[in-house]
Design a protein around this motif. Structure first.
Motif, PDB file in Angstrom:
ATOM      1  N   UNK A  93       5.980  -1.401  -7.457  1.00 50.90           N
ATOM      2  CA  UNK A  93       6.778  -1.852  -6.325  1.00 50.90           C
ATOM      3  C   UNK A  93       6.840  -0.818  -5.198  1.00 50.90           C
ATOM      4  N   UNK A  94       7.292   0.377  -5.494  1.00 48.99           N
ATOM      5  CA  UNK A  94       7.556   1.378  -4.462  1.00 48.99           C
ATOM      6  C   UNK A  94       6.270   1.903  -3.824  1.00 48.99           C
ATOM      7  N   UNK A  95       5.294   2.283  -4.629  1.00 49.23           N
ATOM      8  CA  UNK A  95       4.056   2.811  -4.049  1.00 49.23           C
ATOM      9  C   UNK A  95       3.309   1.745  -3.261  1.00 49.23           C
ATOM     10  N   UNK A  96       3.347   0.496  -3.730  1.00 53.55           N
ATOM     11  CA  UNK A  96       2.727  -0.597  -2.979  1.00 53.55           C
ATOM     12  C   UNK A  96       3.411  -0.810  -1.639  1.00 53.55           C
ATOM     13  N   UNK A  97       4.730  -0.758  -1.627  1.00 58.86           N
ATOM     14  CA  UNK A  97       5.479  -0.927  -0.381  1.00 58.86           C
ATOM     15  C   UNK A  97       5.229   0.236   0.578  1.00 58.86           C
ATOM     16  N   UNK A  98       5.078   1.445   0.075  1.00 60.55           N
ATOM     17  CA  UNK A  98       4.736   2.587   0.935  1.00 60.55           C
ATOM     18  C   UNK A  98       3.341   2.401   1.539  1.00 60.55           C
ATOM     19  N   UNK A  99       2.396   1.946   0.736  1.00 63.01           N
ATOM     20  CA  UNK A  99       1.025   1.748   1.214  1.00 63.01           C
ATOM     21  C   UNK A  99       0.961   0.668   2.289  1.00 63.01           C
ATOM     22  N   UNK A 100       1.816  -0.347   2.183  1.00 65.76           N
ATOM     23  CA  UNK A 100       1.835  -1.442   3.161  1.00 65.76           C
ATOM     24  C   UNK A 100       2.803  -1.182   4.309  1.00 65.76           C
ATOM     25  N   UNK A 153       5.953  -1.126   4.308  1.00 63.49           N
ATOM     26  CA  UNK A 153       7.223  -1.844   4.228  1.00 63.49           C
ATOM     27  C   UNK A 153       8.352  -0.854   3.953  1.00 63.49           C
ATOM     28  N   UNK A 154       8.031   0.243   3.293  1.00 65.14           N
ATOM     29  CA  UNK A 154       8.956   1.362   3.109  1.00 65.14           C
ATOM     30  C   UNK A 154       8.334   2.571   3.787  1.00 65.14           C
ATOM     31  N   UNK A 162      12.383  14.047  -5.716  1.00 67.85           N
ATOM     32  CA  UNK A 162      11.020  13.747  -5.301  1.00 67.85           C
ATOM     33  C   UNK A 162      11.089  12.906  -4.046  1.00 67.85           C
ATOM     34  N   UNK A 163      10.411  13.348  -2.991  1.00 66.58           N
ATOM     35  CA  UNK A 163      10.359  12.587  -1.745  1.00 66.58           C
ATOM     36  C   UNK A 163       8.956  12.018  -1.572  1.00 66.58           C
ATOM     37  N   UNK A 164       8.890  10.714  -1.300  1.00 67.32           N
ATOM     38  CA  UNK A 164       7.631  10.042  -1.002  1.00 67.32           C
ATOM     39  C   UNK A 164       7.739   9.466   0.398  1.00 67.32           C
ATOM     40  N   UNK A 165       6.692   9.624   1.203  1.00 69.48           N
ATOM     41  CA  UNK A 165       6.724   9.049   2.547  1.00 69.48           C
ATOM     42  C   UNK A 165       5.373   8.436   2.872  1.00 69.48           C
ATOM     43  N   UNK A 166       5.412   7.430   3.728  1.00 72.69           N
ATOM     44  CA  UNK A 166       4.174   6.765   4.137  1.00 72.69           C
ATOM     45  C   UNK A 166       3.485   7.617   5.208  1.00 72.69           C
ATOM     46  N   UNK A 167       2.233   7.337   5.466  1.00 71.86           N
ATOM     47  CA  UNK A 167       1.479   8.095   6.470  1.00 71.86           C
ATOM     48  C   UNK A 167       2.086   7.876   7.851  1.00 71.86           C
ATOM     49  N   UNK A 168       2.564   6.682   8.126  1.00 73.46           N
ATOM     50  CA  UNK A 168       3.170   6.390   9.422  1.00 73.46           C
ATOM     51  C   UNK A 168       4.417   7.240   9.634  1.00 73.46           C
ATOM     52  N   UNK A 169       5.256   7.405   8.604  1.00 78.02           N
ATOM     53  CA  UNK A 169       6.474   8.207   8.699  1.00 78.02           C
ATOM     54  C   UNK A 169       6.132   9.678   8.957  1.00 78.02           C
ATOM     55  N   UNK A 170       5.089  10.191   8.306  1.00 83.07           N
ATOM     56  CA  UNK A 170       4.710  11.589   8.465  1.00 83.07           C
ATOM     57  C   UNK A 170       4.268  11.900   9.898  1.00 83.07           C
ATOM     58  N   UNK A 171       3.725  10.912  10.611  1.00 82.84           N
ATOM     59  CA  UNK A 171       3.226  11.121  11.950  1.00 82.84           C
ATOM     60  C   UNK A 171       4.288  11.037  13.024  1.00 82.84           C
ATOM     61  N   UNK A 172       5.493  10.666  12.689  1.00 87.51           N
ATOM     62  CA  UNK A 172       6.555  10.522  13.704  1.00 87.51           C
ATOM     63  C   UNK A 172       6.991  11.834  14.254  1.00 87.51           C
TER      64      UNK A 172
END
Length: 54
Positions: A4-11, A13-14, A44-54
């Motif tokens: 759920x979580x990793x899929x949502x990060x990849x898309x 949505x999170x 543990x912090x997980x972030x999407x690529x879009x979040x990292x670029x902000x």
């Protein structure tokens, strides 16, 4: 988590997810002597690529 979580990060949505696990460092000796029981936590912090670029 993986489904759920990793899929949502990849898309995208999170964007940012924090996981915090906690526990106690139990010891029979400490408990029987009436001492306090120390705790521990791992974050543990997980972030999407879009979040990292902000």
């Amino acid at each position: 988590m993986c489904g759920h979580v990793l899929g949502a990060l990849a898309e995208n949505r999170l964007h940012r997810v924090l996981f915090l696990s906690t526990g106690a460092l139990m010891s029979q000796t400490t408990f029987l002597q009436g001492e306090s029981i120390p705790g521990i936590a791992h974050l543990l912090e997980l972030s999407s690529e879009q979040e990292a670029g902000r």
